[in-house]
Design a protein around this motif. Structure first.
Motif, mmCIF file in Angstrom:
data_model
loop_
_atom_site.group_PDB
_atom_site.id
_atom_site.type_symbol
_atom_site.label_atom_id
_atom_site.label_comp_id
_atom_site.label_asym_id
_atom_site.label_seq_id
_atom_site.Cartn_x
_atom_site.Cartn_y
_atom_site.Cartn_z
ATOM 1 N N ALA A 86 0.830 -1.211 0.000
ATOM 2 C CA ALA A 86 0.000 0.000 0.000
ATOM 3 C C ALA A 86 0.861 1.257 0.000
ATOM 4 N N ASN A 89 2.565 1.741 -3.286
ATOM 5 C CA ASN A 89 1.620 2.297 -4.246
ATOM 6 C C ASN A 89 1.467 3.804 -4.076
ATOM 7 N N GLN A 90 1.478 4.261 -2.841
ATOM 8 C CA GLN A 90 1.395 5.703 -2.595
ATOM 9 C C GLN A 90 2.605 6.412 -3.193
ATOM 10 N N ALA A 93 2.372 6.356 -7.048
ATOM 11 C CA ALA A 93 1.365 7.292 -7.564
ATOM 12 C C ALA A 93 1.920 8.713 -7.572
ATOM 13 N N ALA A 106 1.460 0.144 -9.826
ATOM 14 C CA ALA A 106 1.137 -0.260 -8.461
ATOM 15 C C ALA A 106 1.469 -1.738 -8.305
ATOM 16 N N TYR A 117 -6.947 -1.935 -1.575
ATOM 17 C CA TYR A 117 -5.946 -0.991 -2.068
ATOM 18 C C TYR A 117 -5.689 -1.162 -3.559
ATOM 19 N N VAL A 118 -5.909 -2.343 -4.099
ATOM 20 C CA VAL A 118 -5.807 -2.516 -5.546
ATOM 21 C C VAL A 118 -6.940 -1.781 -6.250
ATOM 22 N N ALA A 121 -6.132 1.820 -6.201
ATOM 23 C CA ALA A 121 -5.087 2.157 -7.170
ATOM 24 C C ALA A 121 -5.665 2.277 -8.573
ATOM 25 N N THR A 126 -3.956 3.953 -11.850
ATOM 26 C CA THR A 126 -2.900 2.981 -12.131
ATOM 27 C C THR A 126 -3.109 2.356 -13.506
ATOM 28 N N PHE A 129 0.236 -3.035 -13.116
ATOM 29 C CA PHE A 129 0.641 -3.594 -11.835
ATOM 30 C C PHE A 129 1.902 -4.432 -12.015
#
Length: 296
Positions: A86, A89-90, A93, A106, A117-118, A121, A126, A129
């Motif tokens: 998570a 991913n932040q 982004a 992500a 959280y996916v 994203a 996103t 992945f």
């Protein structure tokens, strides 16, 4: 000829607007530093000396890619344990928001909350992945991932997945777990990293039987890899026939040779013509990610 000129001398005669590299790594500095330390130590998942060719700061690495004419690339982040994905991913982004030529990236891990959280994203923009079965040490068929695969398949978001058993086998690498995932989620857009090395033939089988499965060329055919995981010459015709689903990847910056080498070896694939190279270096990924293609 300097390196940038040598790279451009490969793709510019093809008449494409640049290169799309689906397999590049940008990470938080402390994470990248740890990755480099692992390579320096020839860790068990590496298994051999592996000098990092582009060990420079982030700004310099971005300048380098752009000087090569790479018009779009990824920031493949991946967790090796729970409670990492998570926040990675932040970071990714934020990186993409300030780096317009980066395809917003992500990742995920089999853990409670992964579906949430996916989903967040995807809703946040996103475009790709990263899943790393080898480093993560997880089973792609883990029940915690089943709803994740479903959400990603429904969204049509590609997943660059390291699932082959190279450079060293993982607990759950190889084609069988991926075959099982695809049986449940046949619409998944998987991009098999490193062409699935060393199980090249098995992953070509999967691509032939699943129209949304693609392979990236990362490290394949280079002398570094051919020493230990050579691509079987008998599989060349199938590789050419799947030309619209082969995507260029480099593993920049974590490669032990120059970027030009990653491209040059593809021009030497037996039977590869300009149309095949245009697709691999640009058009196939451009179509997948909704970028302008050569035909446009």
């Amino acid at each position: 000829m300097d390196e940038s000129a040598a790279v451009r001398a490969i793709w510019e005669p093809l008449g494409i607007p640049g290169v799309v590299d689906v397999h590049t790594h940008f990470m938080p500095k402390r994470v990248m530093d740890k990755v480099w330390q692992y390579f320096d130590a020839a860790g068990p998942l590496v298994g051999r000396a592996w000098p990092i060719a582009y060990r420079t700061d982030e700004a310099d690495r971005l300048r380098t890619l752009r000087s090569f004419g790479v018009r779009a690339f990824t920031s493949l982040v991946y967790p090796h344990k729970p409670d990492m994905a998570a926040w990675l991913n932040q970071w990714a982004a934020q990186f993409a928001s300030t780096t317009p030529d980066c395809l917003a990236t992500a990742t995920f891990f089999p853990e409670p909350g992964a579906t949430e959280y996916v989903t967040a994203a995807i809703e946040g923009g996103t475009r790709v992945f990263k899943a790393h079965v080898q480093v993560g040490g997880y089973d792609p068929t883990d029940p915690l991932l089943d709803p994740v695969w479903g959400v990603v398949a429904e969204a049509g978001t590609p997943v660059v997945i390291h699932c082959g058993s190279g450079p060293q086998p993982g607990l759950h690498t190889g084609p069988d777990p991926i075959r099982a995932v695809l049986a449940r989620h046949p619409r998944l857009r998987l991009v098999v990293a490193h062409m699935g090395m060393p199980e090249y033939a098995d992953f070509l089988d999967l691509a032939e039987s699943h129209p949304e499965v693609r392979l990236d060329t990362t490290m394949a055919f280079t002398p570094f890899v051919e020493e230990t995981h050579p691509f079987p010459p008998t599989e060349g015709p199938r590789l050419l026939a799947l030309g619209d689903r082969i995507l260029f990847g480099s593993d920049f910056p974590n490669i032990p040779y120059g970027y030009v080498e990653a491209m040059r070896v593809l021009t030497e694939v037996d039977g590869a013509d300009d149309d095949w190279l245009r697709g691999v270096f640009h058009d196939n990924a451009a179509e997948l990610f909704g970028l302008a293609t050569t035909a446009d």
